[in-house]
Design a protein around this motif. Structure first.
Motif, PDB file in Angstrom:
ATOM      1  N   LYS A 202       0.831  -1.197   0.000  1.00 31.40           N
ATOM      2  CA  LYS A 202       0.000   0.000   0.000  1.00 31.40           C
ATOM      3  C   LYS A 202       0.872   1.256   0.000  1.00 31.40           C
ATOM      4  O   LYS A 202       2.040   1.234   0.369  1.00 31.40           O
ATOM      5  CB  LYS A 202      -0.921   0.008   1.218  1.00 31.40           C
ATOM      6  N   ASP A 203       0.247   2.346  -0.380  1.00 30.95           N
ATOM      7  CA  ASP A 203       0.912   3.665  -0.380  1.00 30.95           C
ATOM      8  C   ASP A 203       2.217   3.640  -1.177  1.00 30.95           C
ATOM      9  O   ASP A 203       3.244   4.184  -0.755  1.00 30.95           O
ATOM     10  CB  ASP A 203       1.190   4.127   1.057  1.00 30.95           C
ATOM     11  N   VAL A 204       2.172   2.985  -2.320  1.00 27.38           N
ATOM     12  CA  VAL A 204       3.355   2.907  -3.170  1.00 27.38           C
ATOM     13  C   VAL A 204       3.579   4.245  -3.863  1.00 27.38           C
ATOM     14  O   VAL A 204       2.637   4.885  -4.332  1.00 27.38           O
ATOM     15  CB  VAL A 204       3.191   1.792  -4.223  1.00 27.38           C
ATOM     16  N   MET A 205       4.837   4.672  -3.912  1.00 27.46           N
ATOM     17  CA  MET A 205       5.168   5.908  -4.612  1.00 27.46           C
ATOM     18  C   MET A 205       5.252   5.638  -6.109  1.00 27.46           C
ATOM     19  O   MET A 205       5.766   4.604  -6.541  1.00 27.46           O
ATOM     20  CB  MET A 205       6.501   6.472  -4.122  1.00 27.46           C
ATOM     21  N   ALA A 206       4.743   6.579  -6.888  1.00 26.95           N
ATOM     22  CA  ALA A 206       4.839   6.450  -8.337  1.00 26.95           C
ATOM     23  C   ALA A 206       6.298   6.529  -8.772  1.00 26.95           C
ATOM     24  O   ALA A 206       7.098   7.260  -8.187  1.00 26.95           O
ATOM     25  CB  ALA A 206       4.034   7.562  -9.009  1.00 26.95           C
ATOM     26  N   LEU A 207       6.673   5.759  -9.776  1.00 25.06           N
ATOM     27  CA  LEU A 207       8.065   5.722 -10.223  1.00 25.06           C
ATOM     28  C   LEU A 207       8.611   7.101 -10.590  1.00 25.06           C
ATOM     29  O   LEU A 207       9.756   7.423 -10.239  1.00 25.06           O
ATOM     30  CB  LEU A 207       8.205   4.767 -11.417  1.00 25.06           C
TER      31      LEU A 207
END
Length: 229
Positions: A202-207
């Motif tokens: 969850k709450d993954v940062m966009a590349l």
């Protein structure tokens, strides 16, 4: 007169003797007509040593001959990182501590080199009083700062970091290259677990939001995360 290598019950201090000088030797050298130092760096720990290296390298590139003196309160203790020297019990203190002003000063160091240079009610694990300082102990993940973490920093500082110093630091600590050359059964298992679970994070940062050296096309990341066959 220069001091000879000193003996202890177990060693002859050859490295310390020929890598370092005390104040009496510096003064004797000056009295004999030695050229004054152009730069004096107070503290030969992690940052002082890095600054001295930068100054030496830069002035050599420019063909200069600046003399630099690094002043360190601690003794020469280890020639390389503590993890490369075997199990010596020289890790940082297990629990934070404070300087005790009521105790005789200076207090004995913890684990041979660790001490606190100030009086504070906030416990601290201390500084490594030794040539090289905490660089002899430092290890871990040190990601490049994100823009939001530097939002309140001076714009000129952020610009300098992005245009030069982040890249230099990455090269110095060896994180500007992938570690694909390190692999084995353990790495294959860990990569498979990461690959299988990455979709549930969850709450993954966009590349595109990641610093430049950490970005890569999605297909490349999938290949990196996939186990070797």
């Amino acid at each position: 007169m220069a001091k000879a290598s000193e003996l202890t019950s177990f060693t002859k201090d050859v490295q310390g003797r020929y890598l370092c000088n005390d104040f009496s030797e510096v003064e004797a050298w000056r009295a004999e007509g030695g050229r004054p130092f152009d730069i004096i760096i107070v503290g030969g720990g992690t940052f002082g040593a890095a600054i001295a290296e930068h100054l030496w390298y830069r002035q050599r590139q420019l063909g200069g001959g600046l003399r630099t003196l690094v002043v360190e309160a601690g003794l020469f203790t280890l020639p390389e990182h503590v993890q490369n020297t075997g199990i010596l019990g020289l890790s940082d203190p297990g629990t934070p501590f404070s300087l005790n002003p009521a105790a005789p000063q200076p207090e004995p160091p913890r684990n041979e080199v660790w001490g606190v240079p100030w009086i504070s009610g906030l416990p601290f694990k201390g500084l490594a009083y030794t040539v090289g300082g905490r660089s002899l102990y430092w290890g871990g993940w040190s990601p490049r700062l994100l823009d939001e973490e530097m939002a309140t920093w001076p714009a000129t500082t952020v610009a300098d970091l992005k245009s030069r110093y982040f890249d230099e630091s990455s090269r110095q600590i060896g994180v500007d290259e992938t570690n694909d050359f390190i692999f084995g059964e353990l790495h294959r298992v860990l990569r498979r677990q990461l690959f299988n679970a990455i979709g549930s994070v969850k709450d993954v940062m966009a590349l595109p939001a990641l610093p430049p050296l950490l970005t890569a096309p999605a297909a490349t990341l999938l290949v990196v995360l996939s186990p070797r066959r």
